[in-house]
Design a protein around this motif. Sequence first.
Motif, mmCIF file in Angstrom:
data_model
loop_
_atom_site.group_PDB
_atom_site.id
_atom_site.type_symbol
_atom_site.label_atom_id
_atom_site.label_comp_id
_atom_site.label_asym_id
_atom_site.label_seq_id
_atom_site.Cartn_x
_atom_site.Cartn_y
_atom_site.Cartn_z
ATOM 1 N N LEU A 58 0.631 -1.126 -0.032
ATOM 2 C CA LEU A 58 -0.044 -0.007 0.040
ATOM 3 C C LEU A 58 0.761 1.438 0.083
ATOM 4 C CD1 LEU A 58 -2.768 -1.195 2.305
ATOM 5 C CD2 LEU A 58 -3.254 -0.213 0.158
ATOM 6 N N ARG A 76 -8.964 5.506 -0.614
ATOM 7 C CA ARG A 76 -8.821 4.132 0.160
ATOM 8 C C ARG A 76 -9.338 3.119 -1.072
ATOM 9 N NH1 ARG A 76 -11.679 5.429 6.108
ATOM 10 N NH2 ARG A 76 -9.684 5.893 6.967
ATOM 11 N N ASN A 77 -10.416 3.314 -1.774
ATOM 12 C CA ASN A 77 -10.991 2.491 -2.695
ATOM 13 C C ASN A 77 -9.937 2.064 -3.900
ATOM 14 O OD1 ASN A 77 -13.324 2.037 -1.522
ATOM 15 N ND2 ASN A 77 -14.430 3.600 -2.773
ATOM 16 N N ALA A 104 -6.978 0.059 -2.249
ATOM 17 C CA ALA A 104 -7.321 -1.371 -1.855
ATOM 18 C C ALA A 104 -7.304 -2.067 -3.197
ATOM 19 C CB ALA A 104 -8.731 -1.447 -1.174
ATOM 20 N N GLU A 105 -8.166 -1.642 -4.237
ATOM 21 C CA GLU A 105 -8.223 -2.236 -5.562
ATOM 22 C C GLU A 105 -6.553 -2.715 -6.159
ATOM 23 O OE1 GLU A 105 -10.181 -1.882 -9.969
ATOM 24 O OE2 GLU A 105 -10.634 -0.330 -8.065
ATOM 25 N N VAL A 164 -6.884 -5.993 -2.009
ATOM 26 C CA VAL A 164 -7.336 -6.201 -0.390
ATOM 27 C C VAL A 164 -8.715 -5.391 -0.542
ATOM 28 C CG1 VAL A 164 -5.100 -6.316 0.456
ATOM 29 C CG2 VAL A 164 -6.241 -4.305 0.574
ATOM 30 N N THR A 165 -9.357 -5.792 0.862
ATOM 31 C CA THR A 165 -10.598 -5.035 0.995
ATOM 32 C C THR A 165 -10.486 -3.713 1.432
ATOM 33 O OG1 THR A 165 -10.621 -5.827 3.404
ATOM 34 C CG2 THR A 165 -11.616 -7.119 1.664
ATOM 35 N N ARG A 166 -11.346 -2.986 1.327
ATOM 36 C CA ARG A 166 -11.267 -1.340 1.731
ATOM 37 C C ARG A 166 -11.190 -1.218 3.095
ATOM 38 N NH1 ARG A 166 -14.116 2.938 3.482
ATOM 39 N NH2 ARG A 166 -13.894 4.899 2.491
ATOM 40 N N THR A 167 -11.618 -2.157 4.058
ATOM 41 C CA THR A 167 -11.258 -2.011 5.276
ATOM 42 C C THR A 167 -10.175 -2.284 5.702
ATOM 43 O OG1 THR A 167 -14.135 -2.608 5.830
ATOM 44 C CG2 THR A 167 -12.297 -2.869 7.603
ATOM 45 N N LEU A 168 -9.547 -3.357 5.085
ATOM 46 C CA LEU A 168 -7.942 -3.597 5.453
ATOM 47 C C LEU A 168 -7.432 -2.589 4.969
ATOM 48 C CD1 LEU A 168 -5.986 -5.740 6.734
ATOM 49 C CD2 LEU A 168 -5.935 -6.751 4.428
ATOM 50 N N ALA A 169 -7.295 -1.992 4.012
ATOM 51 C CA ALA A 169 -6.886 -0.928 3.402
ATOM 52 C C ALA A 169 -6.699 0.272 3.965
ATOM 53 C CB ALA A 169 -7.319 -0.651 1.788
ATOM 54 N N HIS A 214 -4.507 -0.117 7.229
ATOM 55 C CA HIS A 214 -3.041 0.031 7.162
ATOM 56 C C HIS A 214 -2.744 1.396 6.736
ATOM 57 C CE1 HIS A 214 -1.885 -4.327 7.774
ATOM 58 N NE2 HIS A 214 -2.563 -4.540 6.794
#
Length: 229
Positions: A18, A31-32, A35-36, A40-45, A48
């Motif tokens: 990231l 964030r989106n 993540a993409e 990884v998922t948006r929440t995990l991104a 971090h």
Amino acid sequence: MEDIEAIAALQDPVRRRLYEYVAGQGREVGRNEAAEAVGVTRTLAAHHLDRLTEVGLLESGSRRLTGRSGPGAGRPAKVYARARAERTVSLPARDYRTAAELLGEAAEQAGLDAVLCTAARRRGEVLRGSAAPCGGIEEAMKTLAARGYEPYLEGAEETAAAAAPVVRMRNCPFHAVAERFPPLVCGMNLALLEGLLGADAPVRARMDARPGDCCVVIEAIGSSKNNSY
């Protein structure tokens, strides 16, 4: 200890990917998108990215990603960009920056610009070693990346089909000293890259300072009407 904590934060492989993605864009990233990009998922991104901000490797803010304003434009989204502060770790402690600044001050006061550029050009040639002069833009970008300059094609979409694209660099390895002694250090940087690329290369380095980027650009010979350095 703060620098150690910041660098240690990159030990997590997802967090590191990231960081590398955001740092490589040269702009704010949502964030989106982040993540993409790393899968990884948006929440995990978000977790971090916020951690990277907390330790000072990223800076965060908010803006509307739609490009619109006023009613119906949507809520501002959190965005991230690489922090401007430098992070270094030396064990035991060393202070090379102060030494570089003192040497820069002495060279400037003594008017040793030409001597420094000659030495820098020679060092570039030594770094190139027995390799032939740089063969073109792609090879130049690989060489610059290996030296930490973070090269990119200016206006990549527009220059993709151009005969002579311009390569800019997001990072100046001498940034801290260049801020204090711009003419001296930027001239040294130009000479170093001239030696690194080679006098007979089909590309050349020239000065073209722009805020946020390295003061030098690389282009194919004949791509600019301004041939002065």
